[in-house]
Each structure stands twice: as C-alpha cells, then as structure tokens.
Scaffold this active site. Structure first.
Site, short mmCIF file in Angstrom:
data_model
loop_
_atom_site.label_atom_id
_atom_site.label_comp_id
_atom_site.label_asym_id
_atom_site.label_seq_id
_atom_site.Cartn_x
_atom_site.Cartn_y
_atom_site.Cartn_z
N SER A 112 2.94 -6.22 3.22
CA SER A 112 1.82 -6.16 3.44
C SER A 112 0.74 -6.27 2.81
O SER A 112 0.32 -7.59 2.44
CB SER A 112 1.66 -4.46 3.68
OG SER A 112 1.23 -3.70 3.79
N LEU A 113 0.18 -5.41 1.74
CA LEU A 113 -1.13 -6.48 0.42
C LEU A 113 -0.13 -7.11 -0.43
O LEU A 113 -1.16 -7.75 -0.66
CB LEU A 113 -1.68 -4.59 0.62
CG LEU A 113 -2.78 -3.86 1.26
CD1 LEU A 113 -2.81 -2.67 0.41
CD2 LEU A 113 -4.14 -4.80 1.73
N PHE A 115 0.71 -0.96 -0.29
CA PHE A 115 0.30 0.06 0.01
C PHE A 115 0.81 1.63 0.40
O PHE A 115 2.27 1.41 0.82
CB PHE A 115 -1.13 -0.11 1.14
CG PHE A 115 -2.41 1.08 1.34
CD1 PHE A 115 -2.70 1.28 0.14
CD2 PHE A 115 -1.40 1.96 2.74
CE1 PHE A 115 -3.52 2.22 0.85
CE2 PHE A 115 -2.98 2.75 2.54
CZ PHE A 115 -3.75 3.51 1.58
N HIS A 166 7.31 -2.13 9.80
CA HIS A 166 6.03 -2.57 9.44
C HIS A 166 7.64 -2.63 8.59
O HIS A 166 7.18 -3.85 7.50
CB HIS A 166 4.86 -2.29 9.08
CG HIS A 166 4.09 -2.61 7.46
ND1 HIS A 166 3.39 -3.79 7.49
CD2 HIS A 166 3.42 -2.30 6.67
CE1 HIS A 166 2.88 -4.32 6.84
NE2 HIS A 166 2.60 -3.47 6.11
N ASP A 199 5.88 -9.33 5.80
CA ASP A 199 4.91 -8.69 6.86
C ASP A 199 3.38 -8.44 5.98
O ASP A 199 3.10 -7.17 6.30
CB ASP A 199 5.71 -7.25 7.41
CG ASP A 199 4.56 -6.91 8.43
OD1 ASP A 199 4.28 -8.02 9.69
OD2 ASP A 199 4.66 -5.98 9.13
#
Length: 544
Positions: free
Chosen positions: A209-210, A134, A336, A237
């Site tokens: 992430s995404l 993202f 993150h 992550d």
C-alpha cells in the site's frame, strides 16, 4: 468463528473505519531493545510563492528538504498536501529477525553502528526490508507469518520497519511522512553497504500500500544521495489515491531499483467510484494482476458476511486476537489486503506457484490469447518471480486467476471449439447464452465452470476460445462435459416455448499449462440447451 471473536471483529472493524475517517491516532509498539535517545531534529520551515502558487517547505536535517509544490502538487489528483513531520525520525524502528532470533526482534539504528554490530545481522546473507502501509502495523500476524516463511526459505536478514507513529490519519499527513520514511530507510541502506559491506543486489525492499511507495522513495533516495541501487523492490498493491498517474518522482516506478515488481489486487481504474485502495497503473518492470487486479474472489461478500465467515487468508497459525485483526482488516480492505497474502503464500509453496501469463490486458487473457510460456511469456507470481524477465525498455503485465481462499493457486486451461456453419441440413442460427464445462481428470473432477460471465453470441461458423482455471490439479483430463444455456428473449413470446440448439463442428481442444493439447470427441454434434454433451479424450499432442 466464536461469538466472542465475531464481536471483537465487529468492534475492530468499526474502529478501523473510524480511524481511517477520523482524527489522528496511533498504535504504540515497543521494540525488544530500547532505542537510544536522540536530539530533537532541527526543522526549518518556510512559505514560498512562485508564479502565484504558494507552497510550503521543510528541512529535516540529514534526511533532506521537502516541498508541497512541484511534482507533489496536482489540483485534481493531489490537491491537499502536508509536509513530513520531522520528529517522526525519532520514532522509526527497524526490527531484525534472523534464524538465530526468529521470534524476538533486535532493533537496529542507522545512527548507532553498535546496534548492527551487536545484532545477528549477517552481511553475507540476503536482506529483506518490509514496509507496512496505512493504519497497518509491523506486528500484525500476516507480517509475522511472512517472517516465518522468509526464514524458512533461507538464512536471511528480515527487517520490518515500524512507522506506526506516522501512518495514521489524516491520510495526507501519512502520505507526507512517507517521504521521510523513504529517506530514513535509504540512510540505513547506505549504512549496510558502506559499513557492513552488504551487496546492494542482495537487498530486497517489500512494501504494501503506502509502504510500496515508501519502498520506492527508499530506492530513489539511495540512488540520488548515496549512488546505491538496490537489487529489487516488490510493491504489494501500491496505494492509488495521491499516486496514480502522477510523475515518477512521486510514486513507485521502475527506476527505483534494478528490478521492480508489483502485485495489483485492488486497482480498479475508477478507484474513487469503486472505493479501490490500490492503483491499476503498472509501476514496475514486471506487474502481476491476479484476477485482473480488480475485486478479488471472496471479497464480494461485504463487511458483515466477511466478519462472520472469517478471513480468506490462512489464519491457522494466528492466535485469537490475530484472527480477529485479520478478519477486521479484510472486512475493511479485503482486495487490498490480498496482495501481501498472495506474496506470503508464494514463498514456500512449490505446488502452488500461481503461474501468470504476459498479456496486453485482462480481457485478452480471458479469451485465451496469451496462454503460453513460449518466449518466456509466463512467470510465477510473488517471491519467486523471475526477475530476469525485467526489461529496461518496457513494462510487462502478467495475469492469472486465483481462488477465494488459501491455497489460492489454480490449474489453468484453454478450451477451443467451433460451431458448424449454417446448412440446409442443420438449420443453424445465431443463439445467445452461457457456456459451461466440467472436467473429469485422473486425480479429481472440477466443478461446473462458467466460461462466459455474461451471455455471448454463439454464431454458426465461428470459433470460440476460453481461458479458465480450476482450483486444484486434476491430473490427466479424460473427458469433458459441455453444456450451454440459452438466454430467453423476453420480448419475443414466439421463442418462449421453443427448444434451442447449437451445432459443434468436429472436436473440442483443451490446452494445459504445459502446452499439451488434448483432443476430445463429442458424443454428438447437435447440442440442446441445458443438456450435457459428453466428449471423450482421443489423443494428445504438444503444441507447436
């Protein structure tokens, strides 16, 4: 960092915060080869009402149909849903780097076979597909560094997916677009396997992430639509919001590839309260939790301090603007952002393997209950993770401790000691306090290490085991300095001016990563608070 860099980092940090919270925007990126124009995708949308629940549906031609209902709707965990923006298909780009073109990318198109045939893609070599997250961008310096390391490791086909036209706010729209991204990558994989003859086992999808869930969708659609199982997916992550504790059809899970491994660096179980962006849920066959998967070392500095101190990742190869971008990105999402950095540093650094140990939970790991490689219970974190450890019947979780800056690897140790039982001679009693050690090795000396983040009870007759790590290789440890600090009882004035003691029973035992146990003889058994106790190596033996 210079004043100019700090000012730009502050500006970019504020911008990232506003972008994450504000209306949609995008970063425009042009590939080195223009994509051929394609016709507008036929889109069919409709509203459906089932059992008083309204849901929307959209069909994006050959990339499938999507619904906001079913597994993708959950009142507390996923209450607001969007449909993928079908036109995004025309903006997705796959950028190829090989050793023949390590810097300039070649844009590949699953709808145009000539882009592969005319490129440097080699079907015999292994293929990595990287999907950013993202508000991230495939051109940012940490991804460019990953390309450099992967090509240094081998003559690979390294492909970065650019979906920056679909990963901007609102978050719910980016989440929805990701489903289309997964279908697009799956179609590309089908093209690689059926036309180029690529072995699916040689395909490794890496998502942050995404992007980790995008990797999961890619693997899932490749199986369901094309009967292709990719060899490996690595989730860096995986994003937590809208994914944690939802069905496997919604998120990354072990069924998405032959082997799925994850690195969790921002997965606080109370993610909303802690503003954690990752998920604590084990979503792979093999799941690595550096520092427990919680806030990473160096990330407790806060936004302002982080901007002035610069990034924790190795930014030595970044240009000025790359350093500013890394600083701003870490200021907003430090923990993150650590997962892709750890993965990047694991590729070509055999001296820094970030050895991790299988354990039931982080607390048991810190107590030293899992410090063994016997029975294949340890693994290296990152690119060189032993994927043969994957089991189809259970998930395995591995824990390690890292430093706060590059290089992140540490040397693990386990210390064990026993306190004497109470006797009339020693008058031992229970104490409450902190325990410290310093290790003196043939190559280096450690800092003074706090073994107990919080005060613990030190009871006569009890045995204590602590797992800890030092930032560098010490060589053979020749001596240990042990100390402890008593916790003052504020409501007991009689103890304010008393000197506290604990009594060591026998020797101290230090276990190293190779499971060699070294025995240290203390200079005395009675240990006064805040006084150093020197213990000297007398012999070593291999743990049975």
């Amino acid at each position: 960092m210079s004043a100019t860099a700090v000012l730009l980092a502050v500006t970019l940090t504020v911008g990232l915060c506003l972008v994450a919270a504000g209306p949609s925007s995008r970063i425009s990126n042009k590939g080195t080869e223009p994509r051929k124009s394609r016709a507008v995708i036929p889109v069919v949308t409709r509203q459906v009402v089932e059992h008083s629940e309204e849901r929307a549906e959209a069909c994006c031609a050959d990339l499938g149909c999507y619904s906001t209902g079913g597994d993708f709707f959950h009142i507390p965990l996923r209450p607001f849903n969007s449909l993928p923006r079908c036109a995004l298909k025309n903006d997705l780009k796959l950028h190829l780097n090989t050793r023949r073109n390590p810097v300039d990318t070649q844009v590949l198109d699953p709808y145009d076979a000539s882009t592969l045939f005319l490129s440097n893609f080699n079907a015999v070599q292994k293929t990595q597909i990287i999907i950013h997250g993202f508000i991230d961008n495939f051109q940012w310096p940490w991804w460019k560094n990953t390309i450099v390391e992967l090509l240094k490791n081998g003559d690979h086909n390294v492909i970065r997916l650019d979906w920056s036209h679909g990963n901007t706010p609102p978050y719910t729209q980016a989440v929805a677009n990701l489903r289309l991204v997964g279908a697009y990558v799956a179609k590309f994989i089908h093209h690689l396997v059926t036309i180029q003859g690529v072995n699916p086992a040689d395909i490794h999808i890496i998502g942050h992430s995404l992007g980790a869930h995008g990797a999961g969708y890619s693997g899932s659609v490749a199986q369901s639509s094309y009967n292709i199982t990719v060899g490996r997916i690595t989730g860096l992550d995986p994003a937590g919001p809208y994914y944690t504790n939802l069905p496997v059809s919604v998120r990354l899970d072990p069924s998405d590839a032959a082997v799925v491994d994850t690195i969790v660096t921002d997965g606080h179980p109370h993610s909303i309260l802690q503003l954690a962006l990752g998920s604590p849920q084990p979503m792979g066959h093999i799941n690595f939790y550096p520092n427990g998967g919680l806030e990473q070392p160096g990330c407790e500095r806060g936004i302002i301090s982080g901007i002035f101190q610069g990034p924790t990742m190795n930014a030595s190869g970044f240009d000025f603007f790359g350093t500013v971008a890394a600083t701003a990105f870490e200021a907003v999402a430090c923990s993150h952002a650590r997962a892709p950095v750890l993965f990047h540093e694991s590729i070509n650094n055999p001296a820094c393997t970030m050895k991790s140990f299988e354990c039931s939970d982080y607390e048991s790991f810190l107590r030293g209950e899992c410090f063994t490689c016997r029975g294949r219970r340890c693994a290296d974190l990152g690119f060189h993770a032993d994927i043969s450890l994957a089991s189809q019947y259970m998930t395995k979780n591995y824990y390690t401790i890292t430093t706060e800056k590059s290089p992140f690897c540490t040397s693990p140790h386990k210390l064990e000691f026993t306190l004497q039982p109470k006797t009339s001679a020693n008058g031992a009693s229970s104490k409450h306090g902190l325990v410290y050690v310093t290790l003196y090795g043939t190559l280096a000396t450690s800092a003074k290490v706090l073994l107990t983040p919080e005060s613990i009870d030190l009871d006569p007759g009890s045995t204590y085991t602590f797992f800890f790590e030092t930032p560098r290789e010490l060589g053979t440890v020749q001596s240990i300095v042990f100390s402890w600090t008593a916790k003052i009882e504020l409501f007991n004035p009689l103890e304010w001016f008393l000197t506290d003691y604990i009594h060591i029973e026998g020797n101290l035992f230090l276990t190293e990563q190779d499971e060699l146990v070294s025995v240290f003889q203390p200079a005395r058994s009675k240990v006064e608070e805040d006084k150093d106790l020197l213990s000297t190596l007398i012999h070593s033996f291999e743990q049975l």
